[in-house]
Design a protein around this motif. Structure first.
Motif, mmCIF file in Angstrom:
data_model
loop_
_atom_site.group_PDB
_atom_site.id
_atom_site.type_symbol
_atom_site.label_atom_id
_atom_site.label_comp_id
_atom_site.label_asym_id
_atom_site.label_seq_id
_atom_site.Cartn_x
_atom_site.Cartn_y
_atom_site.Cartn_z
ATOM 1 N N UNK A 6 83.747 -15.374 16.708
ATOM 2 C CA UNK A 6 82.963 -15.939 15.623
ATOM 3 C C UNK A 6 83.317 -17.414 15.496
ATOM 4 N N UNK A 7 82.289 -18.250 15.429
ATOM 5 C CA UNK A 7 82.512 -19.666 15.178
ATOM 6 C C UNK A 7 82.816 -19.809 13.696
ATOM 7 N N UNK A 8 83.928 -20.451 13.395
ATOM 8 C CA UNK A 8 84.374 -20.527 12.004
ATOM 9 C C UNK A 8 84.651 -21.968 11.589
ATOM 10 N N UNK A 9 84.539 -22.200 10.303
ATOM 11 C CA UNK A 9 84.979 -23.485 9.731
ATOM 12 C C UNK A 9 86.462 -23.420 9.422
ATOM 13 N N UNK A 10 86.921 -22.195 9.103
ATOM 14 C CA UNK A 10 88.346 -21.947 8.918
ATOM 15 C C UNK A 10 88.568 -20.441 8.943
ATOM 16 N N UNK A 22 96.614 -19.337 11.171
ATOM 17 C CA UNK A 22 95.479 -19.986 10.519
ATOM 18 C C UNK A 22 94.953 -21.114 11.389
ATOM 19 N N UNK A 23 93.640 -21.344 11.311
ATOM 20 C CA UNK A 23 92.993 -22.461 12.002
ATOM 21 C C UNK A 23 91.950 -23.070 11.074
ATOM 22 N N UNK A 24 91.563 -24.300 11.394
ATOM 23 C CA UNK A 24 90.396 -24.897 10.773
ATOM 24 C C UNK A 24 89.223 -24.633 11.706
ATOM 25 N N UNK A 25 88.331 -25.584 11.929
ATOM 26 C CA UNK A 25 87.167 -25.365 12.771
ATOM 27 C C UNK A 25 87.589 -24.808 14.130
ATOM 28 N N UNK A 26 86.854 -23.792 14.581
ATOM 29 C CA UNK A 26 87.152 -23.234 15.899
ATOM 30 C C UNK A 26 86.570 -21.862 16.089
ATOM 31 N N UNK A 27 87.314 -21.026 16.825
ATOM 32 C CA UNK A 27 86.880 -19.664 17.125
ATOM 33 C C UNK A 27 87.910 -18.655 16.637
ATOM 34 N N UNK A 28 87.420 -17.639 15.963
ATOM 35 C CA UNK A 28 88.199 -16.450 15.644
ATOM 36 C C UNK A 28 87.810 -15.421 16.693
ATOM 37 N N UNK A 29 88.789 -14.909 17.417
ATOM 38 C CA UNK A 29 88.515 -13.940 18.481
ATOM 39 C C UNK A 29 89.259 -12.646 18.212
ATOM 40 N N UNK A 30 88.498 -11.586 17.947
ATOM 41 C CA UNK A 30 89.068 -10.247 17.843
ATOM 42 C C UNK A 30 89.114 -9.697 19.267
ATOM 43 N N UNK A 68 85.907 -28.795 24.196
ATOM 44 C CA UNK A 68 85.180 -30.043 23.933
ATOM 45 C C UNK A 68 85.384 -30.545 22.505
ATOM 46 N N UNK A 69 85.419 -29.619 21.539
ATOM 47 C CA UNK A 69 85.537 -30.025 20.128
ATOM 48 C C UNK A 69 86.981 -30.014 19.648
ATOM 49 N N UNK A 135 82.607 -18.081 8.197
ATOM 50 C CA UNK A 135 81.804 -18.079 9.414
ATOM 51 C C UNK A 135 80.884 -19.286 9.397
ATOM 52 N N UNK A 136 80.713 -19.922 10.537
ATOM 53 C CA UNK A 136 79.886 -21.113 10.657
ATOM 54 C C UNK A 136 78.618 -20.754 11.417
#
Length: 145
Positions: A6-10, A22-30, A68-69, A135-136
């Protein structure tokens, strides 16, 4: 191996009231580990996690990857992704890797991710985790190797 991304803002993972990743913008991977998975499949999954183009470019097209980001990657083990749900009213977990094998392969994936990417966090294997995310999009994909 499977990863529901899931693309997330956090996003963050708590265990017993303590934030363990914890992360800010990025990917949450189950991440689900199945019987027969090996390090080669983990390497392939990691390559896809780091390079799968789900972030927007200047034209608002999904043309940028996590690399890239320079986004964060939050890996969360989730054996329920390996469930067989094709029939009946209760999932079967016979296709999931045994816990010791699943943990070893998840730990390998995590170590490789940390060696190749600057911002990597994780949940705790086998723990009862509370996952919080913004979720973004929403943007959600199932990756399989």
């Amino acid at each position: 191996m499977k990863a529901l991304i899931q693309r997330v803002r956090q996003a963050r993972v708590d265990v017993e009231g303590e934030t363990v990743g914890a992360i800010d913008q990025g990917l949450l991977a189950f991440v689900g580990v199945e019987r027969g998975d090996d390090q080669a499949r983990a390497d392939k999954l990691l390559h896809r996690l780091l390079n799968y183009r789900v972030f927007s470019d200047e034209q608002d097209r999904m043309n940028r990857s996590l690399t890239d980001v320079a986004g964060g990657l939050l890996l969360v083990s989730q054996f329920t992704l390996a469930a067989d749900t094709r029939s009946g009213l209760r999932p079967s977990f016979s296709s999931a890797a045994p816990p010791a094998e699943g943990e070893a392969l998840f730990d390998y994936l995590l170590a490789q991710a940390r060696a190749r990417h600057a911002s990597v966090a994780s949940g705790r294997f086998g723990a009862n985790m509370q996952v919080h995310l913004l979720n973004d999009g929403p943007v959600t994909f199932l990756l399989e190797t």
